[in-house]
Design a protein around this motif. Structure first.
Motif: not given
Length: 405
Positions: A62-71
């Motif tokens: 999930f880390s990349p998923i939330w990173g995408y959401a942060a962007d």
């Protein structure tokens, strides 16, 4: 107080609390599983491993998923999401009727994490270039400090207030972190309205692909280096110590020594990175770390090992901040959250790989070989970084700086 300093202070508190939550559950997990009705000792151990492992595995996914959401929507919303989500999950863990609900909540815990990724991205994008090294280095100490304090804190709370209180207190602390983040974190976020991209499109948008790959894999190797020793620490100390009555205490001191010196050195090495360049600091740190692993295989008593682990922490303190600084310097702001997310995923996978690797090497050969192989990984990584990053760094950063302008 300057905005970046206030953001750093609030994020430090939040990451510190989140790290306490992740680390304080592990020591009491077997006790809590037994409390929930599982009596078979072997089954308790198996379930503890499943619950602990699944949290990190889901976090890596999930880390990349939330990173995408942060962007896409901003870093502050992701900090708030993780804070309130984890607070609720820990609260529910204190009320579970059986171990199956605990497993389900552990999956949710892994899915809702991302606090550290969001905070790293916020600090990287909202702090000026002249202070970003110090800021990211200081933030990295929060996770280390929380991981060190968590097991001790959980033991004290369990002894005084009981097992369930451990979950209730960490839930309350996360709620406090959520509130102060809501009130005091300030972000100047410009929404990127570009069409959503798949992994292939994101990769095509990365300007420095080769450098990015090397940096991400270096973080993976760092995870292996930090955790390859963890599964063998207690038996190795037992082999070194004639006094078997305080093995747990001595092992805890040896393990904590690395984290303590890491906390001391990271902000200083972060400032040094701002002055001489993160690529130089990471080279020195990798080489010194590789050197310091070797004598750990030849120690005659636990106190020699403790001193070497303490010195290793000083060198390791330059690695995590330097990696974060390098990602920030070669990554456009609209991609920073996603790259940090992938970086955290590889870090968690490195933790898992290191734990498995250390145990397997020690079981098949000896404790000493764990140190030899970990040292070799550090040296090989240093050589790779030298040829693929160090010699190209100044030109790459200059190119990216013109690109941002």
């Amino acid at each position: 107080m300057l905005i970046w300093k206030r953001n750093l202070f609030v994020c430090w508190i939040g990451v510190f609390i989140a790290a306490i939550g992740m680390s304080e559950v592990a020591p009491i997990l077997p006790l809590y599983i037994h409390y929930l009705g599982v009596q078979n000792t072997s089954l308790v151990s198996q379930l503890s491993g499943i619950i602990f492992g699944i949290t990190y595995l889901i976090t890596a996914i999930f880390s990349p998923i939330w990173g995408y959401a942060a962007d896409k929507v901003g870093r502050k919303p992701m900090i708030l999401r993780a804070g309130i989500g984890l607070s609720i999950i820990y609260l529910l863990m204190g009320f579970v009727p059986n171990v199956y609900f605990l497993i389900a909540l552990s999956v949710l815990q892994g899915a809702f994490t991302g606090y550290s990724t969001a905070c790293n991205t916020l600090i990287a994008t909202q702090t000026g270039r002249e202070h970003v090294g110090y800021a990211l280095a200081t933030l990295s100490t929060a996770g280390v400090a929380g991981s060190l304090l968590g097991p001790t804190l959980s033991g004290l709370i369990e002894a005084v207030l009981g097992l369930q209180a451990v979950f209730f207190i960490i839930s309350g602390l996360l709620l406090i972190a959520f509130i102060i983040s809501l009130l005091f974190v300030q972000e100047s976020f410009v929404r990127n309205d570009k069409k959503s991209q798949g992994l292939r499109e994101i990769w095509h948008s990365v300007p420095q692909k080769e450098l990015t790959i090397v940096i991400l894999i270096t973080f993976f190797v760092l995870g292996i280096g930090l955790y390859s020793i963890e599964p063998i620490m207690t038996p190795y100390v037992s082999q070194l110590s004639p006094n078997t009555s305080h093995i747990a205490l001595i092992s805890g001191l040896v393990f904590s020594a690395t984290g303590l010196s890491n906390i001391i050195s990271a902000p200083r090495l972060g400032k040094l990175s701002d002055k001489i360049g993160a690529h130089k600091v990471i080279m020195i740190s990798l080489i010194v770390s590789g050197i310091l692993y070797i004598p750990q295989a030849f120690v005659q008593n636990p106190w020699q090992l403790l001193v070497l682990r303490f010195l290793l922490g000083f060198a390791m303190g330059g690695l995590i901040p330097s990696i974060s600084i390098m990602i920030k310097n070669i990554t456009p702001d609209y991609l920073t959250g996603r790259i940090f997310g992938f970086n955290m995923s590889l870090g968690y996978l490195g933790v898992a790989a290191g734990s498995v690797l250390g145990g397997q090497i020690a079981g098949r050969f000896s404790f000493q070989y764990v140190f030899y192989i970990t040292s070799a990984l550090m040296f090989l990584n240093a050589v790779w970084v030298y040829f693929r990053v160090y010699k190209k760094w100044d030109k790459a950063v200059l190119s990216e700086s013109f690109g941002k302008e």
